[in-house]
Design a protein around this motif. Structure first.
Motif, PDB file in Angstrom:
ATOM      1  N   HIS A 354       0.791  -1.235   0.000  1.00 18.40           N
ATOM      2  CA  HIS A 354       0.000   0.000   0.000  1.00 18.40           C
ATOM      3  C   HIS A 354       0.822   1.283   0.000  1.00 18.40           C
ATOM      4  CE1 HIS A 354      -3.798  -2.185   0.575  1.00 18.40           C
ATOM      5  NE2 HIS A 354      -3.086  -2.998   1.322  1.00 18.40           N
ATOM      6  N   HIS A 355       2.137   1.166  -0.011  1.00 23.31           N
ATOM      7  CA  HIS A 355       2.972   2.371  -0.006  1.00 23.31           C
ATOM      8  C   HIS A 355       3.984   2.265  -1.148  1.00 23.31           C
ATOM      9  CE1 HIS A 355       1.678   4.293   3.854  1.00 23.31           C
ATOM     10  NE2 HIS A 355       1.128   3.086   3.975  1.00 23.31           N
ATOM     11  N   PRO A 356       4.492   3.431  -1.620  1.00 28.09           N
ATOM     12  CA  PRO A 356       5.409   3.412  -2.768  1.00 28.09           C
ATOM     13  C   PRO A 356       6.637   2.539  -2.505  1.00 28.09           C
ATOM     14  CG  PRO A 356       4.925   5.677  -2.060  1.00 28.09           C
ATOM     15  CD  PRO A 356       4.262   4.775  -1.091  1.00 28.09           C
ATOM     16  N   THR A 357       7.191   1.968  -3.568  1.00 27.02           N
ATOM     17  CA  THR A 357       8.412   1.161  -3.428  1.00 27.02           C
ATOM     18  C   THR A 357       9.491   2.034  -2.789  1.00 27.02           C
ATOM     19  OG1 THR A 357       7.977   1.057  -5.811  1.00 27.02           O
ATOM     20  CG2 THR A 357       9.269  -0.768  -4.841  1.00 27.02           C
ATOM     21  N   GLY A 358      10.283   1.416  -1.954  1.00 29.94           N
ATOM     22  CA  GLY A 358      11.353   2.169  -1.297  1.00 29.94           C
ATOM     23  C   GLY A 358      10.942   2.716   0.067  1.00 29.94           C
ATOM     24  N   THR A 359       9.643   2.636   0.409  1.00 24.56           N
ATOM     25  CA  THR A 359       9.220   3.077   1.754  1.00 24.56           C
ATOM     26  C   THR A 359       9.919   2.190   2.788  1.00 24.56           C
ATOM     27  OG1 THR A 359       7.039   3.640   0.875  1.00 24.56           O
ATOM     28  CG2 THR A 359       7.224   3.437   3.270  1.00 24.56           C
ATOM     29  N   PRO A 360      10.588   2.822   3.756  1.00 25.85           N
ATOM     30  CA  PRO A 360      11.303   1.989   4.740  1.00 25.85           C
ATOM     31  C   PRO A 360      10.338   1.122   5.550  1.00 25.85           C
ATOM     32  CG  PRO A 360      11.403   4.317   5.339  1.00 25.85           C
ATOM     33  CD  PRO A 360      10.716   4.249   4.023  1.00 25.85           C
ATOM     34  N   GLU A 361      10.829  -0.018   5.981  1.00 28.26           N
ATOM     35  CA  GLU A 361      10.008  -0.917   6.803  1.00 28.26           C
ATOM     36  C   GLU A 361       9.787  -0.322   8.187  1.00 28.26           C
ATOM     37  OE1 GLU A 361      11.659  -4.874   7.063  1.00 28.26           O
ATOM     38  OE2 GLU A 361      10.456  -5.406   5.293  1.00 28.26           O
ATOM     39  N   LEU A 362       8.736  -0.774   8.829  1.00 26.52           N
ATOM     40  CA  LEU A 362       8.480  -0.401  10.221  1.00 26.52           C
ATOM     41  C   LEU A 362       9.356  -1.295  11.103  1.00 26.52           C
ATOM     42  CD1 LEU A 362       6.459   1.679  11.282  1.00 26.52           C
ATOM     43  CD2 LEU A 362       4.761  -0.143  11.464  1.00 26.52           C
ATOM     44  N   VAL A 363      10.055  -0.677  12.054  1.00 19.53           N
ATOM     45  CA  VAL A 363      10.982  -1.438  12.902  1.00 19.53           C
ATOM     46  C   VAL A 363      10.404  -1.556  14.319  1.00 19.53           C
ATOM     47  CG1 VAL A 363      13.312  -1.450  13.917  1.00 19.53           C
ATOM     48  CG2 VAL A 363      12.953  -0.571  11.599  1.00 19.53           C
ATOM     49  N   LEU A 364      10.343  -2.745  14.839  1.00 19.30           N
ATOM     50  CA  LEU A 364       9.985  -2.914  16.251  1.00 19.30           C
ATOM     51  C   LEU A 364      11.254  -2.653  17.064  1.00 19.30           C
ATOM     52  CD1 LEU A 364       7.970  -3.810  18.472  1.00 19.30           C
ATOM     53  CD2 LEU A 364       8.874  -6.119  18.176  1.00 19.30           C
ATOM     54  N   PRO A 365      11.242  -1.644  17.923  1.00 16.12           N
ATOM     55  CA  PRO A 365      12.480  -1.297  18.645  1.00 16.12           C
ATOM     56  C   PRO A 365      13.044  -2.455  19.465  1.00 16.12           C
ATOM     57  CG  PRO A 365      10.871   0.453  18.884  1.00 16.12           C
ATOM     58  CD  PRO A 365      10.159  -0.689  18.221  1.00 16.12           C
ATOM     59  N   SER A 366      14.351  -2.451  19.554  1.00 10.57           N
ATOM     60  CA  SER A 366      15.076  -3.410  20.396  1.00 10.57           C
ATOM     61  C   SER A 366      14.621  -3.262  21.845  1.00 10.57           C
ATOM     62  CB  SER A 366      16.570  -3.103  20.289  1.00 10.57           C
ATOM     63  OG  SER A 366      17.242  -3.564  21.431  1.00 10.57           O
ATOM     64  N   ILE A 367      14.751  -4.345  22.569  1.00 10.89           N
ATOM     65  CA  ILE A 367      14.403  -4.339  23.986  1.00 10.89           C
ATOM     66  C   ILE A 367      15.352  -3.430  24.786  1.00 10.89           C
ATOM     67  CG2 ILE A 367      15.842  -6.294  24.763  1.00 10.89           C
ATOM     68  CD1 ILE A 367      12.702  -7.140  25.710  1.00 10.89           C
ATOM     69  N   ARG A 368      16.469  -3.031  24.160  1.00 13.19           N
ATOM     70  CA  ARG A 368      17.439  -2.152  24.835  1.00 13.19           C
ATOM     71  C   ARG A 368      17.065  -0.677  24.732  1.00 13.19           C
ATOM     72  NH1 ARG A 368      22.374  -4.912  21.526  1.00 13.19           N
ATOM     73  NH2 ARG A 368      22.783  -6.710  22.892  1.00 13.19           N
ATOM     74  N   PHE A 369      16.212  -0.358  23.759  1.00 10.10           N
ATOM     75  CA  PHE A 369      16.012   1.050  23.387  1.00 10.10           C
ATOM     76  C   PHE A 369      15.118   1.824  24.364  1.00 10.10           C
ATOM     77  CE2 PHE A 369      13.184   4.061  21.042  1.00 10.10           C
ATOM     78  CZ  PHE A 369      14.125   5.053  20.788  1.00 10.10           C
ATOM     79  N   HIS A 370      15.623   3.008  24.779  1.00  7.09           N
ATOM     80  CA  HIS A 370      14.825   4.011  25.488  1.00  7.09           C
ATOM     81  C   HIS A 370      14.100   3.453  26.708  1.00  7.09           C
ATOM     82  CE1 HIS A 370      11.874   7.585  25.431  1.00  7.09           C
ATOM     83  NE2 HIS A 370      13.083   8.049  25.652  1.00  7.09           N
ATOM     84  N   ARG A 371      14.830   2.691  27.499  1.00 12.44           N
ATOM     85  CA  ARG A 371      14.190   2.056  28.646  1.00 12.44           C
ATOM     86  C   ARG A 371      14.320   2.919  29.898  1.00 12.44           C
ATOM     87  NH1 ARG A 371      13.291  -3.266  28.259  1.00 12.44           N
ATOM     88  NH2 ARG A 371      11.981  -2.778  30.046  1.00 12.44           N
ATOM     89  N   ASP A 372      13.401   2.655  30.798  1.00 12.34           N
ATOM     90  CA  ASP A 372      13.364   3.424  32.038  1.00 12.34           C
ATOM     91  C   ASP A 372      13.493   2.451  33.201  1.00 12.34           C
ATOM     92  OD1 ASP A 372      13.034   5.536  33.774  1.00 12.34           O
ATOM     93  OD2 ASP A 372      11.220   6.286  32.785  1.00 12.34           O
ATOM     94  N   ARG A 373      13.625   2.981  34.388  1.00 11.45           N
ATOM     95  CA  ARG A 373      13.674   2.111  35.558  1.00 11.45           C
ATOM     96  C   ARG A 373      12.368   1.323  35.664  1.00 11.45           C
ATOM     97  NH1 ARG A 373      14.939   5.511  40.597  1.00 11.45           N
ATOM     98  NH2 ARG A 373      14.926   3.465  41.553  1.00 11.45           N
ATOM     99  N   PRO A 374      12.326   0.125  36.174  1.00 15.30           N
ATOM    100  CA  PRO A 374      13.440  -0.625  36.755  1.00 15.30           C
ATOM    101  C   PRO A 374      14.149  -1.542  35.749  1.00 15.30           C
ATOM    102  CG  PRO A 374      11.388  -1.726  37.249  1.00 15.30           C
ATOM    103  CD  PRO A 374      11.037  -0.565  36.372  1.00 15.30           C
ATOM    104  N   SER A 375      14.092  -1.244  34.467  1.00 14.23           N
ATOM    105  CA  SER A 375      14.777  -2.091  33.482  1.00 14.23           C
ATOM    106  C   SER A 375      16.286  -2.095  33.722  1.00 14.23           C
ATOM    107  CB  SER A 375      14.495  -1.581  32.069  1.00 14.23           C
ATOM    108  OG  SER A 375      15.344  -2.227  31.152  1.00 14.23           O
ATOM    109  N   ILE A 376      16.929  -3.202  33.388  1.00 17.92           N
ATOM    110  CA  ILE A 376      18.397  -3.261  33.503  1.00 17.92           C
ATOM    111  C   ILE A 376      19.048  -2.304  32.507  1.00 17.92           C
ATOM    112  CG2 ILE A 376      18.491  -5.658  34.364  1.00 17.92           C
ATOM    113  CD1 ILE A 376      19.301  -6.488  31.461  1.00 17.92           C
ATOM    114  N   TYR A 377      18.295  -1.835  31.525  1.00 19.45           N
ATOM    115  CA  TYR A 377      18.852  -0.930  30.502  1.00 19.45           C
ATOM    116  C   TYR A 377      18.638   0.548  30.834  1.00 19.45           C
ATOM    117  CZ  TYR A 377      18.936  -5.202  27.684  1.00 19.45           C
ATOM    118  OH  TYR A 377      19.163  -6.471  27.216  1.00 19.45           O
ATOM    119  N   ALA A 378      17.940   0.845  31.945  1.00 17.42           N
ATOM    120  CA  ALA A 378      17.647   2.250  32.271  1.00 17.42           C
ATOM    121  C   ALA A 378      18.952   3.038  32.303  1.00 17.42           C
ATOM    122  CB  ALA A 378      16.939   2.338  33.614  1.00 17.42           C
TER     123      ALA A 378
END
Ligand SMILES: [Fe+2]
Ligand SMILES: [Fe+2]
Length: 496
Positions: A354-378
């Protein structure tokens, strides 16, 4: 203001007070006041506690069955009341976040989804209020139940308990993101609690899960429809995903958590149930964790001198069932993330169509990304793929560029102005109401209607506070009289 001492003493009181709540937060459209609310207790398959220190015993029926003891300084009943309080808080909190969105609903179908979700979340809040006032019945539980109806999303001191339930949802991308990411955490928690050691908690969860499944399906479908519409720039949708996915991960709690261990021991939350027939518990632990999460846990355990006590004794080398039970949240969040991974594959197929060729894919963020407490990645800095970002300054810029901004809002208004920015649904998730089965017990069936009056017309805690102030005032006047008397008595004795 939130209750410090409860006036609510029964579920009848709670039900009355919840009508005041609906009016107070503006949930007064006919679709809500004319809806039937009820308590539903479903029948579990068996009656045995499945895991933890009391495995094999019959499920606990009420406080008289709860084991004695203290876990981190708290009794069984206190831990349970707290759990119900947090669960109930999210149910009412989400209602407050979504209030009023019906006015901007892109179609009647979206409006129907929203109002169905609100009705069911309100009912879930009831279900927790019922558990507190009818099953637990301690002073703390009455207070907690009353506070469920007195806290308000985003409202300073009386805010909802979890951060994610204090941001208003401003638009329909936010609404569907909320259903896809935040409600799905609700689904994780309900799934765990549906196998709990406490009979009425389990019975509550089983029917709630039947309703919750539709919320999750609506979220997933909302994404499919937004993509199929072909008008919403995928890079803007990606920014919402970047905002909501980490909040969803965070809601699962720290990847290593003493609470997780306590809940396990008490038979409240265990291993996430195997989705298929084959159990994952005998398989290597590596398979039960998100790939990056497993790598990070194993690496930090090897180097635990640099990383601290959280990474000692993880026991990751054997089968899953032998891991340190403090890691259970790490497994639950992995199941959550894997469900999302399969959705994202589907979303990306739709983008290709449904979108033009070359449209970037949707990415599910890594479990490391932008985490807050109490995550080990905070406090750690990664991009959405989980690649480390070296400096704090670069990271902050990255975050600003990749989360929804004011400028995006302006662009979105143009998108929303196009009537078909979101495609019509291929099927109606709410075509049939969630079925009550013949083995379900149904209590407190209620339609408030818009004319019903309630004996509660104001915040009970505010009223109690006023009463106390008045009592203090009159006591002060009286006691100054007392002092006067004492003064004269003193004088008398002097003259003697
Ligand atoms: Fe819910
Ligand atoms: Fe939900």
């Amino acid at each position: 203001m939130v209750a410090s001492k409860a006036e609510i003493r029964s579920f009848d009181d709670f039900r009355e007070y919840s009508l005041w709540y609906l009016r107070d937060v503006g949930l007064t459209v006919p679709e809500i006041l004319g809806n039937e609310f009820k308590i539903v207790l479903a029948k579990p398959k068996d009656d045995e506690i499945e895991f933890g220190d009391f495995a094999g015993q019959k499920r606990f029926r009420g406080p008289e069955d709860f084991p004695d003891g203290e876990w981190n300084g708290r009794s069984y009943i206190e831990i349970l009341a707290n759990l119900a309080n947090i669960q109930g808080d999210t149910e009412f909190g989400s209602n407050e976040q979504q209030v009023g969105l019906w006015e901007s609903a892109p179609s009647d179908y979206d409006r129907k989804i929203l109002l169905s979700v609100i009705n069911e979340e309100f009912r879930h809040g009831w279900q927790m209020g019922f558990f507190e006032t009818d099953v637990i019945r301690t002073e703390e539980a009455f207070t907690a139940a009353q506070s469920l109806l007195e806290r308000r999303s985003g409202s300073g001191e009386d805010a909802r308990l979890l951060g994610a339930f204090n941001n208003p949802i401003k638009d329909w991308i936010g609404m569907y993101s909320f259903l896809e990411f935040m409600d799905r955490d609700g689904g994780s928690q309900l799934t765990l609690l549906a196998r709990s050691a406490v009979m009425d908690l389990t019975r509550s969860m089983l029917f709630m899960l039947r309703e919750e499944a539709k919320h999750l399906r609506s979220g997933e479908q909302g994404f499919e429809r937004m993509i199929r519409g072909g008008k919403l720039p995928i890079e803007l949708l990606q920014k919402y995903v970047n905002l909501f996915a980490p909040l969803g991960y965070d809601l699962h709690g720290g990847e290593r958590s003493t609470n997780a261990l306590i809940y396990y021991k008490l038979g409240l939350k265990g291993f996430y149930p195997s989705p298929g027939r084959e159990s994952y518990l005998e398989r290597p632990a590596r398979e039960a964790f998100d790939r990056q999460l497993f790598e990070d846990l194993a690496h930090r355990e090897l180097n635990n001198r640099d990383h601290g006590y959280k990474f000692v004794d993880l026991n990751l080398n054997g089968p899953t069932q032998d891991i340190n039970k403090e890691l259970l949240n790490g497994i639950t969040v992995t199941f959550y993330k894997r469900a999302l991974e399969s959705h994202f594959q589907k979303f990306n197929d739709l983008i290709k169509q449904h979108h033009p060729t070359g449209t970037p894919e949707l990415v599910l963020p890594s479990i490391r990304f932008h985490r807050d407490r109490p995550s080990i990645y905070a406090g750690e800095c990664y991009d959405i793929h989980g690649k480390p970002i070296e400096s704090q300054a670069v990271y902050e810029r990255y975050i600003a560029d990749n989360l929804p901004s004011e400028n995006d809002q302006a662009r979105l208004q143009e998108v929303f102005a196009e009537p078909d920015w979101i495609a019509p649904p291929e099927m109606d998730v709410y075509k049939t109401p969630t079925k009550v089965q013949s083995t379900d017990e149904v209590l407190y069936q209620t339609v408030f209607g818009d004319r019903r009056s309630t004996r509660y017309t104001f915040n009970l805690s505010t009223a109690a506070e006023k009463r106390e102030q008045e009592a203090r005032k009159s006591k002060a006047t009286k006691s100054s009289g007392d002092e006067g008397q004492a003064f004269w008595a003193f004088m008398d004795s002097e003259t003697d």
